[in-house]
Design an enzyme around this catalytic site. Structure first.
Site, PDB file in Angstrom:
ATOM      1  N   CYS A 116       0.820  -1.213   0.000  1.00 45.11           N
ATOM      2  CA  CYS A 116       0.000   0.000   0.000  1.00 45.11           C
ATOM      3  C   CYS A 116       0.853   1.261   0.000  1.00 45.11           C
ATOM      4  O   CYS A 116       1.805   1.370   0.785  1.00 45.11           O
ATOM      5  CB  CYS A 116      -0.857  -0.030   1.254  1.00 45.11           C
ATOM      6  SG  CYS A 116      -1.836   1.428   1.455  1.00 45.11           S
ATOM      7  N   ARG A 155     -12.951  -0.176  -5.543  1.00 45.86           N
ATOM      8  CA  ARG A 155     -12.765  -0.079  -4.095  1.00 45.86           C
ATOM      9  C   ARG A 155     -12.464   1.354  -3.637  1.00 45.86           C
ATOM     10  O   ARG A 155     -12.286   1.627  -2.457  1.00 45.86           O
ATOM     11  CB  ARG A 155     -11.689  -1.058  -3.600  1.00 45.86           C
ATOM     12  CG  ARG A 155     -10.279  -0.698  -3.906  1.00 45.86           C
ATOM     13  CD  ARG A 155      -9.358  -1.874  -3.678  1.00 45.86           C
ATOM     14  NE  ARG A 155      -9.251  -2.310  -2.298  1.00 45.86           N
ATOM     15  CZ  ARG A 155      -8.400  -1.789  -1.417  1.00 45.86           C
ATOM     16  NH1 ARG A 155      -7.612  -0.783  -1.752  1.00 45.86           N
ATOM     17  NH2 ARG A 155      -8.337  -2.266  -0.196  1.00 45.86           N
TER      18      ARG A 155
HETATM   19  P1  IMP Z   1      -0.804  -6.918   3.858  1.00 45.48           P
HETATM   20  O1  IMP Z   1      -1.324  -8.104   4.621  1.00 45.48           O
HETATM   21  O2  IMP Z   1       0.090  -6.055   4.677  1.00 45.48           O
HETATM   22  O3  IMP Z   1      -0.183  -7.305   2.554  1.00 45.48           O
HETATM   23  O4  IMP Z   1      -2.069  -5.996   3.537  1.00 45.48           O
HETATM   24  C1  IMP Z   1      -3.198  -6.463   2.841  1.00 45.48           C
HETATM   25  C2  IMP Z   1      -4.262  -5.378   2.845  1.00 45.48           C
HETATM   26  O5  IMP Z   1      -3.800  -4.221   2.100  1.00 45.48           O
HETATM   27  C3  IMP Z   1      -5.551  -5.740   2.130  1.00 45.48           C
HETATM   28  O6  IMP Z   1      -6.410  -6.532   2.903  1.00 45.48           O
HETATM   29  C4  IMP Z   1      -6.155  -4.377   1.827  1.00 45.48           C
HETATM   30  O7  IMP Z   1      -6.834  -3.819   2.916  1.00 45.48           O
HETATM   31  C5  IMP Z   1      -4.931  -3.521   1.576  1.00 45.48           C
HETATM   32  N1  IMP Z   1      -4.684  -3.306   0.146  1.00 45.48           N
HETATM   33  C6  IMP Z   1      -4.794  -4.180  -0.870  1.00 45.48           C
HETATM   34  N2  IMP Z   1      -4.412  -3.628  -2.049  1.00 45.48           N
HETATM   35  C7  IMP Z   1      -4.071  -2.358  -1.771  1.00 45.48           C
HETATM   36  C8  IMP Z   1      -3.595  -1.273  -2.565  1.00 45.48           C
HETATM   37  O8  IMP Z   1      -3.347  -1.396  -3.769  1.00 45.48           O
HETATM   38  N3  IMP Z   1      -3.386  -0.101  -1.910  1.00 45.48           N
HETATM   39  C9  IMP Z   1      -3.631   0.051  -0.573  1.00 45.48           C
HETATM   40  N4  IMP Z   1      -4.019  -0.954   0.221  1.00 45.48           N
HETATM   41  C10 IMP Z   1      -4.252  -2.139  -0.372  1.00 45.48           C
END
Ligand code: IMP
Length: 505
Positions: A319, A418
């Site tokens: 993100c 989204r």
């Molecule tokens: P991770 O577990 O730290 O990889 O975070 C996953 C979470 O990041 C997802 O469940 C979403 O809430 C968020 N997310 C997914 N795609 C994006 C993006 O492109 N930009 C910002 N947040 C994202």
């Protein structure tokens, strides 16, 4: 003049748990990780519970049917990604709901005319060493035979050798018909001393495969999450635009729970979506909402009727929302505030609305911290993307295996639905996520078991035997201020230095 937000903005890495008294009963085998998924009234049972507090992120690179099945087998739930047509999302949900445990539909199918080079490429890409051969290369096409690693020798055989020259042909394979029970299939496997049993219908088409190892592991899945018809439980992502079209298809396909997938959920769009679901389905369809980062956002969504509330803006590993737009909040502080609001809401109304901590979990101990801070369950993207079962390719980059992982807000996913910006995706001209690699980590089962063993062990150090006790007993201390690290892309290897820049069509 803008007001100054009173809350803090810390992230998980800034905290540690201070151990508390533990008795002889505090051993990992006694720890329960059961948790509610959706809201319930005081004194009542939650309509859906999970056996482990983990859900997989609503993302193209994470939650397909294969991962959903593997996670339900371990006691958690996947949310199939919504950034695809309603029809194909419903088909994925249906695939999970109709899955017969132990019967595997192959995702690596050969034709007799392919070569040893194709076999090796497929083996490297999927990690599978047993591959069925069908006349047309489809997983349910006319069955022609099976290739296993015992059928060829990489050091000796010519890469151009055709599959039909070295496969075990259909007439030499022991097979079973689709009416055979899993138990009977297992008996055949043992009686014939084979590792794989192809299930073939009366027309000679391959239906599925039963593996010796799968039957054994099927018997050792104490946490498996099943509905009342013994089907795996699965969730699905929806957005705030096409719900009138999407929700009926998902419900019809058998989705057990839905979740609005939105980068920022303190909005009227979420209310309109929840109102529509309630008007059409009452309380029979369960819908989570989010994401929010403070008490006000939680209360708004709880009042709108959300079945659970998801917390987190800007903490995800892929993100870059905080860098692009300057909005968000340290995940730990957001979670602590929202969980406090949940408890107050419960006191006032007698309705318990579970909280999901979404994004930013990097180390296993972050899971324990998030649960100690009050999360009922955790949503993970990067974590699951690394496993065999995620829907992405496994690649060999400079001698190391990696899997691909990209954000839903990246140019690659193009999931503009989204981002609730008034119904017109043209309004968005920048990305909020990157495209990356993550280190390949093997099967989901081994990794989840290892992570949860650590969680259970830390819970014992805090004197807790379940998640409610963990919240009550955990003592958390702030150690330092490193939350800036969480704001950018982190713990991934960027593929393209431009992929965190402006959107280019
Ligand atoms: P991770 O577990 O730290 O990889 O975070 C996953 C979470 O990041 C997802 O469940 C979403 O809430 C968020 N997310 C997914 N795609 C994006 C993006 O492109 N930009 C910002 N947040 C994202």
């Amino acid at each position: 003049m803008a007001t100054f937000f009173e809350g803090e903005s810390h992230t998980f890495s800034e905290y540690l748990l201070v151990p508390g008294y533990s008795s002889h009963e505090n051993v990992p085998a006694n720890v329960s990780l059961e948790t509610p998924l959706v809201k319930f009234r005081r004194g009542e049972e939650p309509p859906i519970r999970m056996n482990v507090p983990m859900v997989s992120a609503i993302m193209q690179a994470v939650s397909g049917p294969r991962l959903a099945i593997a996670l339900a087998q371990q006691g958690g739930i996947s949310f199939i990604y919504g950034s695809q047509t309603p029809e194909s999302e419903a088909a994925m949900v249906r695939e999970v709901k109709t899955y017969k445990a132990g019967f595997v539909v192959s995702d690596s199918t050969l034709t007799p005319d392919m070569t040893l080079a194709d076999v090796l490429e497929m083996r490297d890409r999927t990690g599978h060493t047993t591959m069925p051969v069908t006349a047309d290369g489809s997983p349910t096409g006319p069955f022609r035979g099976i290739v296993t690693s015992r059928d060829y020798r990489v050091s000796r055989d010519d890469r151009g050798k055709r599959v039909f020259e070295f496969m075990t042909g259909a007439k030499d394979c022991v097979t079973a018909d689709p009416s055979t029970s899993l138990k009977a299939c297992n008996d055949i496997i043992w009686d014939h001393k084979i590792n794989t049993l192809p299930i073939v219908d009366a027309q000679g088409n391959l239906v599925s495969l039963v593996f010796r190892k799968d039957y054994d592991s099927h018997k050792s899945r104490p946490d498996e999450l099943l509905d009342e018809h013994k089907r795996y439980i699965v969730g699905a992502g929806i957005n705030t635009r096409d719900y009138a079209e999407r929700v009926p298809l998902l419900v019809e396909a058998g989705a057990d729970v839905l979740c609005i997938d939105s980068s920022e959920g303190f909005s009227e769009w979420q209310k309109l979506t929840l109102d529509w679901v309630r008007a059409n389905y009452g309380d029979s369809v369960k819908v989570g909402a989010g994401n929010v980062v403070d008490a006000e956002g939680f209360r708004y969504l709880a009042d709108c009727g959300a079945d659970f509330v998801k917390v987190g803006i800007g903490g995800g590993s892929i993100c870059i929302t905080r860098e692009q737009k300057g909005i968000g909040r340290g995940q730990a502080s957001a979670l602590i505030d929202v969980c406090r609001a949940r408890d107050e809401y419960f006191e006032e109304t007698g309705v318990y609305v579970p909280v999901c901590s979404d994004g930013g979990i990097v180390y296993d101990y972050h899971m324990t911290l998030a649960l100690a801070m009050g999360a009922d369950f955790l949503m993970l993207g990067r974590y699951f993307a690394r496993f065999d079962e995620s829907p992405t390719r496994r690649l060999n980059v400079n001698g190391s295996y990696v899997k691909e992982y990209w954000g839903e807000g990246s140019a690659r996913a193009r999931n503009w639905a989204r981002y609730d910006l008034g119904g017109d995706k043209k309004g968005l001209s920048f990305v909020e996520g990157v495209d990356s690699y993550v280190p390949y980590a093997g099967p989901l089962k081994d990794n989840v078991e290892s992570s949860l063993t650590k969680v259970r062990s830390t819970m014992c150090n805090c004197g807790a035997l379940d998640l409610v006790q963990l919240r009550e007993k955990a003592r958390i201390t702030l150690v330092s201020a490193t939350s800036l690290v969480e704001g950018g892309a982190h713990d991934v290897m960027l593929k393209d230095s431009n992929s965190d820049g402006n959107f280019r069509s």
